[in-house]
Design a protein around this motif. Structure first.
Motif, PDB file in Angstrom:
ATOM      1  N   THR A   6       0.795  -1.230   0.116  1.00 46.24           N
ATOM      2  CA  THR A   6      -0.030   0.074   0.105  1.00 46.24           C
ATOM      3  C   THR A   6       0.773   1.521  -0.002  1.00 46.24           C
ATOM      4  OG1 THR A   6       0.125  -0.259   2.479  1.00 46.24           O
ATOM      5  CG2 THR A   6      -1.934  -1.225   0.964  1.00 46.24           C
ATOM      6  N   THR A   7       2.234   1.050   0.255  1.00 45.46           N
ATOM      7  CA  THR A   7       3.049   2.284   0.386  1.00 45.46           C
ATOM      8  C   THR A   7       4.335   1.845  -0.374  1.00 45.46           C
ATOM      9  OG1 THR A   7       4.088   1.795   2.361  1.00 45.46           O
ATOM     10  CG2 THR A   7       2.121   3.240   2.561  1.00 45.46           C
ATOM     11  N   PHE A   8       4.994   2.779  -0.788  1.00 46.45           N
ATOM     12  CA  PHE A   8       6.289   2.729  -1.337  1.00 46.45           C
ATOM     13  C   PHE A   8       7.561   2.451  -0.121  1.00 46.45           C
ATOM     14  CE2 PHE A   8       4.087   4.897  -4.840  1.00 46.45           C
ATOM     15  CZ  PHE A   8       4.355   3.828  -5.811  1.00 46.45           C
ATOM     16  N   LEU A   9       8.330   1.701  -0.604  1.00 46.18           N
ATOM     17  CA  LEU A   9       9.471   1.663   0.159  1.00 46.18           C
ATOM     18  C   LEU A   9      10.648   2.641   0.061  1.00 46.18           C
ATOM     19  CD1 LEU A   9       9.858  -2.363   0.392  1.00 46.18           C
ATOM     20  CD2 LEU A   9       8.715  -0.993   1.954  1.00 46.18           C
ATOM     21  N   THR A  10      11.156   2.957   1.061  1.00 45.52           N
ATOM     22  CA  THR A  10      12.275   3.976   0.869  1.00 45.52           C
ATOM     23  C   THR A  10      13.484   3.269   0.505  1.00 45.52           C
ATOM     24  OG1 THR A  10      12.866   3.906   3.201  1.00 45.52           O
ATOM     25  CG2 THR A  10      11.201   5.756   2.538  1.00 45.52           C
ATOM     26  N   HIS A  11      14.463   4.068  -0.179  1.00 46.36           N
ATOM     27  CA  HIS A  11      15.791   3.406  -0.361  1.00 46.36           C
ATOM     28  C   HIS A  11      16.504   2.677   0.795  1.00 46.36           C
ATOM     29  CE1 HIS A  11      19.172   2.710  -2.447  1.00 46.36           C
ATOM     30  NE2 HIS A  11      20.048   3.237  -1.302  1.00 46.36           N
ATOM     31  N   SER A  12      16.383   3.097   1.920  1.00 46.74           N
ATOM     32  CA  SER A  12      16.911   2.628   3.157  1.00 46.74           C
ATOM     33  C   SER A  12      16.233   1.563   3.512  1.00 46.74           C
ATOM     34  CB  SER A  12      17.038   3.778   4.346  1.00 46.74           C
ATOM     35  OG  SER A  12      15.786   4.151   4.626  1.00 46.74           O
ATOM     36  N   GLN A  13      14.760   1.402   3.433  1.00 42.38           N
ATOM     37  CA  GLN A  13      14.099   0.102   3.819  1.00 42.38           C
ATOM     38  C   GLN A  13      14.396  -1.030   2.787  1.00 42.38           C
ATOM     39  OE1 GLN A  13      10.196   1.923   3.332  1.00 42.38           O
ATOM     40  NE2 GLN A  13       9.759   1.971   5.533  1.00 42.38           N
ATOM     41  N   ARG A  14      14.797  -0.672   1.529  1.00 40.34           N
ATOM     42  CA  ARG A  14      15.177  -1.664   0.644  1.00 40.34           C
ATOM     43  C   ARG A  14      16.353  -2.252   1.061  1.00 40.34           C
ATOM     44  NH1 ARG A  14      13.956   0.053  -5.274  1.00 40.34           N
ATOM     45  NH2 ARG A  14      14.748  -2.152  -5.811  1.00 40.34           N
ATOM     46  N   VAL A  15      17.191  -1.319   1.361  1.00 47.51           N
ATOM     47  CA  VAL A  15      18.444  -1.585   1.630  1.00 47.51           C
ATOM     48  C   VAL A  15      18.517  -2.595   3.086  1.00 47.51           C
ATOM     49  CG1 VAL A  15      20.821  -0.932   2.560  1.00 47.51           C
ATOM     50  CG2 VAL A  15      19.728   0.054   0.635  1.00 47.51           C
ATOM     51  N   CYS A  16      17.774  -2.374   3.990  1.00 46.11           N
ATOM     52  CA  CYS A  16      17.699  -3.108   5.380  1.00 46.11           C
ATOM     53  C   CYS A  16      16.917  -4.444   4.987  1.00 46.11           C
ATOM     54  CB  CYS A  16      16.942  -2.164   6.455  1.00 46.11           C
ATOM     55  SG  CYS A  16      17.742  -0.907   6.939  1.00 46.11           S
ATOM     56  N   ARG A  17      15.999  -4.470   3.923  1.00 41.36           N
ATOM     57  CA  ARG A  17      15.432  -5.587   3.643  1.00 41.36           C
ATOM     58  C   ARG A  17      16.283  -6.637   2.908  1.00 41.36           C
ATOM     59  NH1 ARG A  17       9.087  -4.898   2.464  1.00 41.36           N
ATOM     60  NH2 ARG A  17       8.623  -4.073   4.290  1.00 41.36           N
ATOM     61  N   LEU A  18      17.281  -5.936   1.962  1.00 35.19           N
ATOM     62  CA  LEU A  18      18.242  -6.792   1.355  1.00 35.19           C
ATOM     63  C   LEU A  18      19.157  -7.396   2.253  1.00 35.19           C
ATOM     64  CD1 LEU A  18      19.391  -7.524  -1.462  1.00 35.19           C
ATOM     65  CD2 LEU A  18      20.790  -5.599  -1.198  1.00 35.19           C
ATOM     66  N   TYR A  19      19.623  -6.595   3.187  1.00 33.73           N
ATOM     67  CA  TYR A  19      20.655  -6.950   4.128  1.00 33.73           C
ATOM     68  C   TYR A  19      20.020  -8.189   4.973  1.00 33.73           C
ATOM     69  CZ  TYR A  19      24.386  -6.720   7.663  1.00 33.73           C
ATOM     70  OH  TYR A  19      25.328  -7.063   8.484  1.00 33.73           O
ATOM     71  N   LYS A  20      18.997  -7.975   5.387  1.00 37.74           N
ATOM     72  CA  LYS A  20      18.335  -9.078   6.283  1.00 37.74           C
ATOM     73  C   LYS A  20      17.942 -10.303   5.535  1.00 37.74           C
ATOM     74  CE  LYS A  20      14.969  -8.208   9.370  1.00 37.74           C
ATOM     75  NZ  LYS A  20      13.954  -7.712  10.006  1.00 37.74           N
ATOM     76  N   VAL A  54      27.568   6.400  -0.183  1.00 32.59           N
ATOM     77  CA  VAL A  54      27.500   6.994  -1.394  1.00 32.59           C
ATOM     78  C   VAL A  54      26.501   8.273  -1.479  1.00 32.59           C
ATOM     79  CG1 VAL A  54      26.664   6.168  -3.910  1.00 32.59           C
ATOM     80  CG2 VAL A  54      28.164   4.695  -2.578  1.00 32.59           C
ATOM     81  N   GLN A  55      26.763   9.189  -2.102  1.00 28.93           N
ATOM     82  CA  GLN A  55      25.781  10.345  -2.009  1.00 28.93           C
ATOM     83  C   GLN A  55      25.111  10.395  -3.334  1.00 28.93           C
ATOM     84  OE1 GLN A  55      25.391  12.592   0.349  1.00 28.93           O
ATOM     85  NE2 GLN A  55      26.842  11.221   1.675  1.00 28.93           N
ATOM     86  N   ASP A  56      25.496  10.093  -4.360  1.00 33.79           N
ATOM     87  CA  ASP A  56      24.932   9.876  -5.785  1.00 33.79           C
ATOM     88  C   ASP A  56      23.712   8.723  -5.711  1.00 33.79           C
ATOM     89  OD1 ASP A  56      23.845  10.177  -8.407  1.00 33.79           O
ATOM     90  OD2 ASP A  56      25.637   8.996  -9.184  1.00 33.79           O
ATOM     91  N   LEU A  57      22.466   9.405  -5.788  1.00 29.73           N
ATOM     92  CA  LEU A  57      21.298   8.540  -5.478  1.00 29.73           C
ATOM     93  C   LEU A  57      21.034   7.639  -6.719  1.00 29.73           C
ATOM     94  CD1 LEU A  57      18.592  10.878  -4.018  1.00 29.73           C
ATOM     95  CD2 LEU A  57      20.100   9.288  -2.739  1.00 29.73           C
ATOM     96  N   MET A  58      21.442   7.942  -7.914  1.00 30.61           N
ATOM     97  CA  MET A  58      21.416   6.995  -9.016  1.00 30.61           C
ATOM     98  C   MET A  58      22.409   5.759  -8.839  1.00 30.61           C
ATOM     99  SD  MET A  58      18.915   7.800 -10.712  1.00 30.61           S
ATOM    100  CE  MET A  58      19.173   6.851 -12.432  1.00 30.61           C
ATOM    101  N   LYS A  59      23.498   6.219  -8.544  1.00 35.89           N
ATOM    102  CA  LYS A  59      24.443   5.188  -8.158  1.00 35.89           C
ATOM    103  C   LYS A  59      24.106   4.097  -7.108  1.00 35.89           C
ATOM    104  CE  LYS A  59      29.373   4.085  -7.244  1.00 35.89           C
ATOM    105  NZ  LYS A  59      30.681   4.676  -6.985  1.00 35.89           N
ATOM    106  N   ALA A  60      23.606   4.612  -5.917  1.00 34.92           N
ATOM    107  CA  ALA A  60      22.921   3.917  -4.976  1.00 34.92           C
ATOM    108  C   ALA A  60      21.747   3.069  -5.335  1.00 34.92           C
ATOM    109  CB  ALA A  60      22.647   4.652  -3.710  1.00 34.92           C
ATOM    110  N   LYS A  61      21.253   3.584  -6.239  1.00 39.41           N
ATOM    111  CA  LYS A  61      20.036   2.768  -6.461  1.00 39.41           C
ATOM    112  C   LYS A  61      20.332   1.541  -7.510  1.00 39.41           C
ATOM    113  CE  LYS A  61      15.432   3.159  -8.506  1.00 39.41           C
ATOM    114  NZ  LYS A  61      14.257   3.565  -8.573  1.00 39.41           N
ATOM    115  N   ARG A  62      21.356   1.990  -8.431  1.00 42.77           N
ATOM    116  CA  ARG A  62      21.931   0.939  -9.186  1.00 42.77           C
ATOM    117  C   ARG A  62      22.764  -0.400  -8.256  1.00 42.77           C
ATOM    118  NH1 ARG A  62      25.519   4.131 -12.123  1.00 42.77           N
ATOM    119  NH2 ARG A  62      24.143   6.002 -12.377  1.00 42.77           N
ATOM    120  N   LEU A  63      23.560   0.149  -7.416  1.00 40.42           N
ATOM    121  CA  LEU A  63      24.070  -0.722  -6.453  1.00 40.42           C
ATOM    122  C   LEU A  63      22.941  -1.742  -5.796  1.00 40.42           C
ATOM    123  CD1 LEU A  63      26.814   1.381  -4.783  1.00 40.42           C
ATOM    124  CD2 LEU A  63      27.052  -0.586  -6.086  1.00 40.42           C
TER     125      LEU A  63
END
Length: 145
Positions: A6-20, A54-63
């Motif tokens: 029902t909501t979009f996940l933020t970048h940090s939430q996606r990173v945390c889920r990937l880590y878990k 990493v400060q560049d959001l596009m690079k962080a998203k690609r990673l």
């Protein structure tokens, strides 16, 4: 309840889920070798720490997308660790073991009389098996005391 997001996940939430999910994957992939599991987790942590600033959001998203794809590809490699409950090495294997065929020899004759055709063919099969066994292996030696 629906399992649609029902909501979009933020970048940090996606990173945390990937880590878990990497933790869970490593535990399954390296079980029961705890040393290999910890080594794998140290390597994953080092990769995350190397890219945490990493400060560049596009690079962080690609990673992030590359990490999720890597996880998906590697999870398909280790599907042999999964066992269905009733399959060999499953948690329910031989939960209800089938009784041995020799248990039917202990039936009372009145019980056997209820199934005459089955027990007639069974006796024929037992006799044929004993003939085959004696022909192939011979008479066994008596045990020595």
């Amino acid at each position: 309840m629906s399992n649609l997001p029902t909501t979009f996940l933020t970048h940090s939430q996606r990173v945390c889920r990937l880590y878990k999910s990497l933790f869970v994957y490593a535990r399954r992939a390296h079980w029961p070798d705890r040393l290999a599991y910890r080594q794998c987790m140290v390597e994953y942590r080092a990769r995350f720490d190397a890219n945490k600033n990493v400060q560049d959001l596009m690079k962080a998203k690609r990673l992030l997308i590359a990490g999720e794809d890597e996880l998906k590809k590697s999870m398909h490699v280790h599907t042999e660790n999964f066992n269905f409950p009733e399959s060999p090495n499953g948690i329910a294997e031989n939960r209800y073991p089938t009784p041995d065929d020799s248990a039917l020899d202990g039936w009372h004759p009145l019980e056997k009389a209820q199934y005459p055709t089955y027990f007639a063919t069974r006796e024929k099969r037992k006799k044929a098996y004993m003939e085959w066994y004696l022909k192939r292996y011979g008479i066994p030696d008596p045990p020595m005391m």
